[in-house]
Motif scaffolding. Structure first.
Motif: not given
Length: 166
Positions: A123-132
């Motif tokens: 979920k943390d990786k997904e949040i980082q991708r969405l923020n980018r």
């Protein structure tokens, strides 16, 4: 002040019935006769003094401080106090045991904790991708706003030149 006067009066009556003088009470409490006299004549009991009088004579400390309730702790109030202590002790014991079980992995097996940690990492990786992605979209929107403003200024400049040529 009336309640304290009433407390003092009731204690005087109790002492008289028990044959206890102010001097004897003072000796038993380890204070001066003046201290006892002032408390019996309306001076407020503090928590420490009420605890001492409770210890020596058995008076209800809450009654000494507030004047409300029973002069002596009743069996019911003692049972209630004991019950509260037992509940608090039990809650502490349960909390300690739960913490021990979690710490040793008995309550939540290591496999469950590992699976939850992996899910959190995903979920943390997904949040980082969405923020980018959000940042890229904001950047693109900013560039579009700039080009729209520049073309609007350029168009206005062309109109002014055309008018000057006429």
């Amino acid at each position: 002040m009336f309640q304290q006067d009433n407390v003092g009066q009731k204690i005087k009556e109790y002492f008289k019935a028990q044959g206890i003088s102010q001097r004897q009470a003072a000796t038993m409490l380890g204070v001066t006769q003046q201290v006892v006299g002032s408390l019996l004549n309306g001076k407020s009991f503090g928590k420490r003094m009420a605890a001492k009088w409770h210890e020596v004579f058995g008076f209800n400390p809450a009654w000494l401080v507030t004047g409300a309730g029973d002069m002596f702790e009743t069996e019911d109030s003692q049972k209630e106090s004991t019950a509260k202590k037992n509940v608090a002790d039990g809650a502490d014991a349960v909390a300690s045991e739960v913490l021990r079980l979690i710490t040793t992995g008995e309550l939540y097996p290591a496999s469950v904790v590992k699976a939850k940690d992996e899910l959190i990492a995903e979920k943390d990786k997904e949040i980082q991708r969405l923020n980018r992605e959000l940042g890229a979209l904001r950047n693109e929107l900013g560039l579009r706003d700039k080009s729209t403003l520049q073309s609007a200024h350029a168009g206005a400049g062309a109109e002014v030149l055309a008018e000057l040529k006429q």
